[in-house]
Enzyme design. Sequence first.
Site, PDB file in Angstrom:
ATOM      1  N   HIS A   1     -22.506 -23.138   5.875  1.00 48.32           N
ATOM      2  CA  HIS A   1     -21.036 -23.724   6.345  1.00 48.32           C
ATOM      3  C   HIS A   1     -20.498 -22.964   7.326  1.00 48.32           C
ATOM      4  O   HIS A   1     -19.704 -21.891   7.224  1.00 48.32           O
ATOM      5  CB  HIS A   1     -20.161 -23.860   5.156  1.00 48.32           C
ATOM      6  CG  HIS A   1     -20.507 -25.034   4.369  1.00 48.32           C
ATOM      7  ND1 HIS A   1     -20.410 -26.342   4.827  1.00 48.32           N
ATOM      8  CD2 HIS A   1     -21.088 -25.085   2.887  1.00 48.32           C
ATOM      9  CE1 HIS A   1     -20.883 -27.126   3.700  1.00 48.32           C
ATOM     10  NE2 HIS A   1     -21.161 -26.122   2.612  1.00 48.32           N
TER      11      HIS A   1
ATOM     12  N   LYS B   1     -17.925 -38.762   0.567  1.00 50.81           N
ATOM     13  CA  LYS B   1     -17.704 -39.425   1.747  1.00 50.81           C
ATOM     14  C   LYS B   1     -18.186 -40.972   1.727  1.00 50.81           C
ATOM     15  O   LYS B   1     -17.796 -41.831   2.472  1.00 50.81           O
ATOM     16  CB  LYS B   1     -18.333 -38.506   2.906  1.00 50.81           C
ATOM     17  CG  LYS B   1     -17.829 -37.322   3.072  1.00 50.81           C
ATOM     18  CD  LYS B   1     -18.686 -36.519   3.993  1.00 50.81           C
ATOM     19  CE  LYS B   1     -18.459 -34.972   3.849  1.00 50.81           C
ATOM     20  NZ  LYS B   1     -19.405 -34.379   4.682  1.00 50.81           N
TER      21      LYS B   1
END
Length: 586
Positions: free
Chosen positions: A148, A571
Site C-alpha cells: 500500500h 467496492k
Amino acid sequence: MRRNVEFAAKDQPLKEDVGLLGRLIGDVLADQLGRDFLAFTEQVRQRAIARREQGHGQLDDLDELLDGLDQQRASDLVRAFSSYFQVVNLAEQVHRIRRRRDYQRQGASPQPGSFEEVLQRLADAGVSASQMRQTLGHLSLEPVFTAHPTEATRRSILEKEQALVRLLVSRLDPGRTPQEDQAQTEQMRLLVTATWQTAEYSPVRPLVEEEREHVLYYLADVIYRALPACYEDLGQALSKAWPGQDWSDLPVLVRFGTWVGGDMDGNPNVDAISIRASLKAQRELVLRRYRPEVQALARMLSQSTSRVAVSRAVLERVSEYRQLFPTVASAIAARHEEMPYRCLLTLIDARLEATLADAEGAYAGPDALLADLQRIRISLLRHAGRNAGLFPLERLLWRVRTFGFHFATLDVRQHADMHRAALAQALDLGEASPEAVESAVQTYLAGDGRPPIGALPVSGDGPWPSQYEVLQAMREGLQHYGRHAVGPYIISMCESAADVLNVLALARLAGLSEDSGEVPLDLVPLLETIDDLGRGPVILEGLFADASYRRHLAARQNRQLVMLGYSDSSKDGGLVASRWALYRAQ
C-alpha cells in the site's frame, strides 16, 4: 457527561501522559502557527465536545466556526488534531506496558488476555499438556505486509515516534529526578516540533524500493527485537499452566510475509526485476542483523577450557572452520585460543560474511547456521552454561528459525487475465477465447509434461516472456534463499478453476518444477467480487476434481489456501452484501 467521567486510579498515569503531550502539542501550535491559531483550535475542540455531549443541536455552532476556512487553515487544523491523536495513541501503548508491569509486580492474578491467563483457563478446563503440544504443532501465524504505497509514512517520522515512546517509557522509572523530568520533556518537545515540520508523506508516489524500505523498517527495527520475548513469555506461561513439563522445544509459530516487490496486479513497476531485488535486499538485511549478535556472543562466551569442559562437537567445528577460513583463524589472538565458543563464533561470523558476498565457504542456507548455533547450545547445557550465555544465544536461535536467510516470505500476485494472455502467446493460440485457452491447458496438463507442439520459445516482448521471467525469478528465489523465501502465487479476480490451472500450466512451461515434475508453489484463488465469492465452492470443487491438480495438491500435503477479498468485494457490492457473501463463502 464528560464532566462525570472519572479516571480509575490505575489509569491516572495515562491521564498525566496525555495531559503532558497535549500541552506540548499546544506549545508547538502556538510556536509554529501563532497563539491565535491555538485559540481557534481550542474553540473547535470545545464546540465539538459540546456537540457530542449535547446532541445535534450544537452542530450549528461548530458549522459557524468552520464555515469559510481556506484550504491552508483547514489543513493545519486537521494536522493539529491528527498530531494530538497520534501522541495520545503512543501514550496509550506505553500505558499498556505500564499496566502489564503492574500486574507482574503485584503477582496476584494474571493480566486478562495475556498468555498466562488464557493458558491457565485452558488448563483449568481440562486441556492436557499433550493436547497443548499437539495444538502448538499445528499452529501457524503469518502476518503479511501488503503493498500500500499511499500508507508509506516517512521513516524519519516513524523513528521520531519510537524515540518519543522510549521517553514515555523512561517516565515509568519512579526514581527519576526533577532535572531528568525536565530534560525528557524538552526532548519530547524537540521530537513533536520536528515531526510537525516534516511532511507525513512524500508528494511523489514511492518507488517499490521505498515501499520495501518501509516494510523492512518494521521487520528489522521492531519485530526483529520483539520476537524472542514473545516466545519467552509463552514458554513461561506454559510452564505455569502445566508445571513439571519441559517447554524448551517450542515449534516456530510465527513467520512473516510481504507483498512489496511481488504484487504485480495493477503496478507496472513490479516484475521479475523487483522480485529478485526484494529477495536480495531482504536476505542482505537479515544477515547483517545476525552478524552483530554473533559478534556480541563471541565476546560474551569467553569460557576457557582450563575452567570448564566444552563438547567435542564444538571443538571439531572450530578445527574444521580453521581450515575453511585460515586468514580469519590466524587473526584470532593467541590469548583466545583456549576459548572455543569465542573462536567458533568468530569463524561463524566469517562464514556469514562469506554468505553476504556469495563467496567460498558461504552457508548454503539457515539450517547450517542453526546447526552451528545448536552445537554451542548443547555444549552450554551439558557443561553448566545455562546461566553463562544461554539466554542471548537462544534469542538468536529464535530469530534464525523465524527469519531464516529471507526475513519475510515474498508472496506474488497477478491478475487472472494476464495469465490467459501469457498462455495464449506461449501456446501460439492468437486471439483465442478463454474456452480455447482452457482446452489447450487441459490437454497440456494431462500430457507428459513436454510443451505442446507449436508452443513459442521465450523471446521478444509480451505477456509470456514477462510471465516466464517472473516464474524464473521465483524458481531462483526458492533455490537460493530457501523454501520459505517465496510464498504462494495469488490469482487476483479468480473466476473459475481454469484460472488456477492456468498458473499451474505456466509454471510447468517455465520450468518452475521439481525433479518429480510438481510445481513447488501454493496456488491461491483470490475471490474478490460478490459473484466470485458465491462461486467459491464451485471453483474449489472444479479444482479438486481435476486429476492434474489433485497430483499438485498431494505434493503440497493436500493443503489448499484460499483468499477472500474484503476490500474489493465491498467496492463491488457494498458493505452489507460483501459481509454476507464473505460469511457464506467461509
